[in-house]
Design a protein around this motif. Structure first.
Motif, short mmCIF file in Angstrom:
data_model
loop_
_atom_site.label_atom_id
_atom_site.label_comp_id
_atom_site.label_asym_id
_atom_site.label_seq_id
_atom_site.Cartn_x
_atom_site.Cartn_y
_atom_site.Cartn_z
N ARG A 175 -0.65 0.07 -13.14
CA ARG A 175 -1.10 -1.01 -12.25
C ARG A 175 0.07 -1.76 -11.62
O ARG A 175 0.02 -2.14 -10.45
CB ARG A 175 -2.08 -1.96 -12.95
N THR A 176 1.18 -1.92 -12.37
CA THR A 176 2.34 -2.60 -11.78
C THR A 176 2.92 -1.75 -10.65
O THR A 176 3.30 -2.26 -9.59
CB THR A 176 3.42 -2.85 -12.86
N MET A 193 -2.13 -8.13 -6.46
CA MET A 193 -2.15 -7.26 -7.65
C MET A 193 -3.35 -6.32 -7.59
O MET A 193 -4.34 -6.52 -8.29
CB MET A 193 -2.28 -8.12 -8.92
N THR A 222 4.25 -10.32 -14.56
CA THR A 222 4.99 -10.06 -15.79
C THR A 222 4.21 -9.07 -16.67
O THR A 222 2.99 -8.94 -16.50
CB THR A 222 5.21 -11.36 -16.59
N THR A 247 7.07 -2.60 -15.98
CA THR A 247 5.77 -3.28 -15.94
C THR A 247 5.88 -4.75 -15.52
O THR A 247 5.15 -5.60 -16.01
CB THR A 247 4.97 -3.19 -17.27
N GLY A 300 -1.96 -9.13 -16.73
CA GLY A 300 -3.28 -8.75 -16.23
C GLY A 300 -4.32 -8.71 -17.33
O GLY A 300 -5.51 -8.93 -17.10
N1 ASP Z 1 2.38 -6.27 -15.14
C1 ASP Z 1 1.70 -6.54 -13.90
C2 ASP Z 1 2.68 -6.87 -12.82
O1 ASP Z 1 3.75 -7.35 -13.09
C3 ASP Z 1 0.70 -7.60 -14.00
C4 ASP Z 1 -0.42 -7.14 -14.90
O2 ASP Z 1 -0.26 -7.21 -16.13
O3 ASP Z 1 -1.43 -6.69 -14.39
O4 ASP Z 1 2.39 -6.65 -11.66
#
Ligand code: ASP
Length: 406
Positions: free
Chosen positions: A379-380, A299, A343, A264, A347
């Motif tokens: 999503r990551t 993103m 990180t 993630t 998000g």
């Molecule tokens: N964890 C996602 C990333 O690293 C960011 C998010 O929390 O949306 O792309």
């Protein structure tokens, strides 16, 4: 015990304890003694969102100062990112509305503690536009008016770059403050199991077991959005612009996608994303520019999640959103996803910004906080797939340009 494990345990424990209070008919105990701890956690999230957005955006703009040098690769990359992110928001909104209209999202869970939320007001476009520009910087901060905070960040970021040598001290101060705020954010995130447990207990005790079904549905909605976006936007653009077939594209991107799904973190996936992009034919100098930039500002999975979550949470507090407000969601979610760090869980912090912009109580985040990791995995995975597809497309566009020049 790692944080994700702690969060999952807190979630399960919260559900169990919440069900106990629900079935013994004493939900008020959770309201009086559990929820306040959740509220403390939410307050910390609210307090951190303005400095995080402000500093991360100024920092991002300062680092983009180099983009002028990279000229043509830079604008193509940013154009690809913006177009695909806007598509992602639309896809997220479409699916969220389909779920909402099919009655799959709850309307008015009455979690509002007797407070009355502003219903949808038809926002006039010119008024909204004027309201984005702050007349008082401090007021923008104290009101947590995120659109105004972004304008302030753009102004200061641009100003620092334009000041050149004289702006160097400001650059260093921003860099240093951002490093500090990043640590503070990590500390707040480390407290999340407590927030998850107490809020989940309160939600389940007051809403009963049905709420769990709603959470499964909102998760399903987001994953449908992720998959549709990956197929429609990325594999089609990789085929149309870079000549890579969808099968070859997903097979080539799979190692990075799996790593992103489990870690993630787009940032942690950068080396693997670059390797996958290069394997599929991206130029190394293009991918070494596109992939890290994408891991910072591109993103699309986050944008879809923010749109779906916003519609879901608005429905939960009984708000019906107008088309004008949906447009505001597209704009804020696009900006919020750009400002999201690559990180884990970042998000969700930025979701607070979208909710603030929509006048949806930020406390509502706690409804989905416990399952954020599950949203984050998908999503990551989508976020880094977009970076890989962009690297392939920009390589092709640049090579065509080189041929024409020759
Ligand atoms: N964890 C996602 C990333 O690293 C960011 C998010 O929390 O949306 O792309």
């Amino acid at each position: 015990m790692s944080l994700p494990v702690q969060i999952v345990l807190a979630l399960i424990l919260g559900i169990v304890v919440g069900l106990i209070f629900y079935f013994i008919g004493k939900p008020e105990i959770t309201t009086n003694y559990f929820k306040p701890f959740g509220t403390i956690f939410v307050n910390l999230l609210k307090f951190i969102v303005v400095p995080v957005v402000l500093l991360s955006m100024i920092d991002g703009i300062i680092s983009m100062g180099d983009m002028k040098k990279v000229g043509s690769v830079g604008w193509k990359t940013v154009a690809y990112f913006l177009v695909t992110t806007a598509c992602a928001c639309v896809i997220g909104l479409v699916f969220a509305n389909i779920f909402l209209n099919a009655g799959l999202f709850p309307t008015d869970l009455a979690l509002a503690d007797g407070e009355v939320w502003d219903g949808a007001t038809s926002a006039n476009f010119m008024d909204t536009l004027v309201a984005i520009f702050p007349s008082n910087m401090w007021k923008a901060f104290t009101d947590a008016n995120m659109l105004q905070v972004i304008v302030i960040a753009l102004m200061f970021g641009g100003g620092i770059l334009a000041a050149g040598e004289k702006g160097k001290l400001a650059q260093d101060i921003v860099g240093s403050l951002y490093a500090v705020i990043d640590r503070v954010m990590a500390f707040i995130i480390a407290l999340s199991p407590i927030g998850v447990f107490t809020m989940m207990t309160w939600v389940v005790a007051n809403q009963g077991p049905e709420i769990l079904g709603h959470l499964a549905l909102v998760l399903l909605c987001a994953y449908i959005g992720y998959i549709v976006h990956a197929v429609v936007c990325y594999s089609v653009s990789a085929k149309a612009f870079a000549g890579v077939s969808p099968f070859k594209f997903f097979k080539g991107a799979a190692p990075a996608m799996i790593f992103a799904f489990t870690s993630t973190s787009s940032a942690a996936t950068i080396p693997l994303s670059k390797e996958c992009a290069d394997e599929m034919g991206a130029e190394s100098d293009v991918s070494s520019f596109v992939i890290p930039l994408g891991a910072t500002i591109n993103m699309d999975g986050t944008a879809i999640y923010q749109c779906v979550a916003t519609i879901f949470l608005a429905a939960c507090c009984g708000m019906t959103l107008t088309v004008g407000q949906m447009v505001t969601i597209v704009v804020t979610a696009t900006l919020a996803s750009i400002g999201t760090a690559g990180t884990p869980g970042a998000g969700m912090i930025m979701l607070a910004m979208v909710l603030e912009a929509m006048n949806i109580p930020v406390d509502m985040i706690m409804l989905i906080y416990g399952i954020d990791r599950l949203f984050d995995m998908g999503r990551t995975c989508l976020n880094i797939t977009g970076d890989i597809s962009c690297a392939l497309c920009v390589t092709k566009w640049e090579s065509k340009k080189a041929k024409v020049a020759r």
